[in-house]
Structures are given as structure tokens and as C-alpha cells.
Design a protein around this motif. Structure first.
Motif, short mmCIF file in Angstrom:
data_model
loop_
_atom_site.label_atom_id
_atom_site.label_comp_id
_atom_site.label_asym_id
_atom_site.label_seq_id
_atom_site.Cartn_x
_atom_site.Cartn_y
_atom_site.Cartn_z
N ILE A 1 -1.92 3.57 45.89
CA ILE A 1 -1.13 2.36 46.06
C ILE A 1 0.25 2.59 45.47
CG2 ILE A 1 -0.93 -0.10 45.51
CD1 ILE A 1 -4.02 -0.14 45.29
N LYS A 2 1.26 2.48 46.31
CA LYS A 2 2.64 2.70 45.89
C LYS A 2 3.03 1.82 44.71
CE LYS A 2 4.48 3.89 50.42
NZ LYS A 2 5.32 3.45 51.53
N SER A 3 3.86 2.36 43.84
CA SER A 3 4.47 1.63 42.72
C SER A 3 3.45 0.93 41.83
CB SER A 3 5.49 0.62 43.24
OG SER A 3 6.51 1.28 43.94
N SER A 4 2.26 1.49 41.73
CA SER A 4 1.24 0.87 40.88
C SER A 4 0.66 1.86 39.87
CB SER A 4 0.09 0.32 41.74
OG SER A 4 -0.69 1.39 42.25
N GLY A 5 0.92 3.13 40.06
CA GLY A 5 0.29 4.15 39.23
C GLY A 5 -1.03 4.64 39.81
N MET A 6 -1.51 4.02 40.89
CA MET A 6 -2.77 4.44 41.52
C MET A 6 -2.48 5.61 42.45
SD MET A 6 -5.98 4.14 41.96
CE MET A 6 -7.03 5.02 43.10
N PRO A 7 -2.95 6.82 42.06
CA PRO A 7 -2.67 7.99 42.89
C PRO A 7 -3.54 8.05 44.14
CG PRO A 7 -4.02 8.62 41.02
CD PRO A 7 -3.72 7.15 40.86
N ALA A 8 -3.08 8.83 45.09
CA ALA A 8 -3.86 9.13 46.29
C ALA A 8 -4.71 10.36 45.98
CB ALA A 8 -2.92 9.42 47.46
N PHE A 9 -6.03 10.20 46.01
CA PHE A 9 -6.93 11.32 45.75
C PHE A 9 -7.29 12.08 47.01
CE2 PHE A 9 -8.01 8.60 41.99
CZ PHE A 9 -7.49 9.46 41.04
N GLY A 10 -6.95 11.54 48.18
CA GLY A 10 -7.25 12.20 49.45
C GLY A 10 -6.69 13.61 49.56
N PRO A 11 -5.44 13.84 49.15
CA PRO A 11 -4.89 15.19 49.28
C PRO A 11 -5.59 16.24 48.40
CG PRO A 11 -3.12 13.59 49.13
CD PRO A 11 -4.40 12.86 48.83
N SER A 12 -6.27 15.81 47.33
CA SER A 12 -6.88 16.77 46.42
C SER A 12 -8.41 16.72 46.39
CB SER A 12 -6.34 16.55 45.00
OG SER A 12 -6.64 15.24 44.55
N HIS A 13 -8.99 15.80 47.14
CA HIS A 13 -10.44 15.64 47.12
C HIS A 13 -10.97 15.55 48.55
CE1 HIS A 13 -9.48 14.62 43.03
NE2 HIS A 13 -10.76 14.73 42.72
N ASP A 14 -12.15 16.11 48.76
CA ASP A 14 -12.73 16.04 50.10
C ASP A 14 -13.38 14.67 50.33
OD1 ASP A 14 -15.29 16.12 48.87
OD2 ASP A 14 -15.48 18.27 49.19
N GLU A 15 -13.76 14.44 51.58
CA GLU A 15 -14.34 13.15 51.97
C GLU A 15 -15.60 12.84 51.18
OE1 GLU A 15 -16.04 11.13 56.04
OE2 GLU A 15 -14.47 12.65 56.23
N GLU A 16 -16.41 13.85 50.93
CA GLU A 16 -17.65 13.63 50.17
C GLU A 16 -17.36 13.12 48.77
OE1 GLU A 16 -21.55 16.08 48.49
OE2 GLU A 16 -20.08 17.13 49.74
N ALA A 17 -16.40 13.73 48.09
CA ALA A 17 -16.05 13.29 46.73
C ALA A 17 -15.52 11.86 46.75
CB ALA A 17 -15.02 14.23 46.12
N LEU A 18 -14.73 11.52 47.77
CA LEU A 18 -14.20 10.15 47.86
C LEU A 18 -15.30 9.13 48.11
CD1 LEU A 18 -10.91 10.77 49.88
CD2 LEU A 18 -11.16 10.44 47.41
N TRP A 19 -16.29 9.50 48.95
CA TRP A 19 -17.40 8.57 49.18
C TRP A 19 -18.28 8.46 47.93
CZ3 TRP A 19 -17.14 4.77 52.19
CH2 TRP A 19 -16.53 4.85 53.44
N ASN A 20 -18.43 9.55 47.18
CA ASN A 20 -19.18 9.47 45.92
C ASN A 20 -18.49 8.51 44.95
OD1 ASN A 20 -21.02 11.35 46.87
ND2 ASN A 20 -20.11 13.07 45.75
N LEU A 21 -17.18 8.62 44.82
CA LEU A 21 -16.43 7.70 43.96
C LEU A 21 -16.57 6.27 44.47
CD1 LEU A 21 -13.12 9.55 43.08
CD2 LEU A 21 -14.58 8.31 41.49
N THR A 22 -16.51 6.10 45.79
CA THR A 22 -16.66 4.77 46.38
C THR A 22 -18.03 4.20 46.04
OG1 THR A 22 -15.16 5.33 48.20
CG2 THR A 22 -16.67 3.48 48.56
N ALA A 23 -19.08 5.01 46.16
CA ALA A 23 -20.43 4.55 45.83
C ALA A 23 -20.50 4.10 44.38
CB ALA A 23 -21.44 5.68 46.09
N PHE A 24 -19.90 4.88 43.49
CA PHE A 24 -19.93 4.52 42.08
C PHE A 24 -19.14 3.24 41.80
CE2 PHE A 24 -18.22 4.60 37.79
CZ PHE A 24 -19.41 4.64 37.06
N VAL A 25 -17.92 3.15 42.32
CA VAL A 25 -17.08 1.97 42.08
C VAL A 25 -17.74 0.72 42.66
CG1 VAL A 25 -14.84 0.89 42.60
CG2 VAL A 25 -14.94 3.28 41.83
#
Length: 183
Positions: A133-157
Motif C-alpha cells: 500500500i503506497k505511502s503507508s509503509g506496507m511493502p509489496a511482498f509479491g516481488p520477493s515471495h512466491d504465490e505459495e508463501a503469499l497464500w500461507n501468509l494470507t491463511a495465517f492473517v
């Protein structure tokens, strides 16, 4: 249509255009003069908070993937816990865990996800993790993480709102680290 009505319509249109031009000039003066205080020590105005929050919610809802998310498993939640603790806890805290002291100085303040995650759909959480999210300090993890890791984080959150501190502390010791891969 009478001549009087034609002039009224033209006058109204000219007034609307004039207001738009005036608003644009005021906006440019504010931008170029530095008139808007961007300091993280001063909160936004009530209108600014509303505009930012409304834009954020609507932007994410309109861009989040519409496909059904994968079925979340306990293994995904566990893997996401390790990633979360390494990359997210310092800003967002956890059940019974405060965010890092330095994150208290961020504006907008990072949401405490034990409450805030309940207001987002899994696809929206995934999109936030992927794009940031721009101008919030929330980084984009997509460029450094694969889809599986992002879905794992999503499951946890997604599970955070119902999680106890004991459950939270017991999770995430499976060797995952902030590069999105097991070690």
C-alpha cells in the motif's frame, strides 16, 4: 425553453466549471507551496482520514483477485505464522503481542491485525500482501515471495482474529524466514 432559462443553465455550468478551476488552483498552490504537512507526528484531518480509508478499501476491493482462494490448511497457517513473525509482527503485533516501539511513530498507524483482518476477505489480504500500500509503509511482498508463501501468509492473517496469545506463540517455529523460502 425561454431565454431566461438558457442564461440560467449557462450561468450554472460556468459556475460549476469556475469552482472546479478554483479547486484545481488551490490544490496546485497547496502542492507547490508545501502547504500540506506530511509529518508523521501530525495526524491527517478528519476529511483526509476518511478520504484515505475510503480510497484504500475501494481500491483493494476493485483490484483483489476474484477467483476462490485455496482451501487453507493447518500447514499453510503454520508456514504463514513463521513468515508473519519474521516480517509483519514488528508493525502489526499479534495476539497479546504489541508492535515494535518504533512502529508506534508510523502514520498511518499499521493496523493491529488481530482485529483489522476480520474486515478483509482472503483475496483482499492476498492482494495487500502481493502489492503493498503506497505511502503507508506496507511493502509489496509479491516481488520477493512466491504465490505459495503469499497464500500461507494470507491463511495465517485470516486466522489472526480468533487466535489466542498461547496459540500464536506456539506457531511459526518451522524454519521459515523473510525471503519466502524454507531454511
Amino acid at each position: 425553453m425561454t431565454e431566461k432559462h438558457k442564461h440560467f443553465g449557462l450561468g450554472t455550468a460556468a459556475g460549476v466549471v469556475g469552482l472546479i478551476v478554483l479547486a484545481g488552483i488551490i490544490g496546485l498552490i497547496t502542492v507547490y507551496s508545501g502547504g500540506y504537512n506530511v509529518a508523521a507526528t501530525e495526524d491527517h484531518s478528519a476529511f483526509g482520514r476518511w478520504a484515505a480509508a475510503t480510497t484504500l478499501k475501494n481500491s483493494i476491493q476493485s483490484r483483489a483477485p476474484t477467483d476462490d482462494p485455496p482451501s487453507f490448511t493447518e500447514a499453510m497457517v503454520e508456514a504463514g505464522a513463521g513468515e508473519y513473525k519474521a516480517m509483519c509482527q514488528h508493525c502489526h503485533g499479534g495476539p497479546g503481542i504489541d508492535r515494535a516501539g518504533w512502529a508506534e511513530g508510523m502514520l498511518p498507524e499499521p493496523p493491529h491485525l488481530t482485529e483489522a483482518a476480520a474486515h478483509w476477505e482472503p483475496n483482499e489480504i492476498y492482494w495487500i500482501l502481493d502489492h503493498g500500500i503506497k505511502s503507508s509503509g506496507m511493502p509489496a511482498f509479491g516481488p520477493s515471495h512466491d504465490e505459495e508463501a503469499l497464500w500461507n501468509l494470507t491463511a495465517f492473517v485470516t486466522d489472526l482474529p480468533g487466535m489466542t496469545q498461547t496459540d500464536y506463540e506456539a506457531m511459526g517455529s518451522s524454519g521459515h524466514h523473510d525471503d519466502g523460502h524454507e531454511h
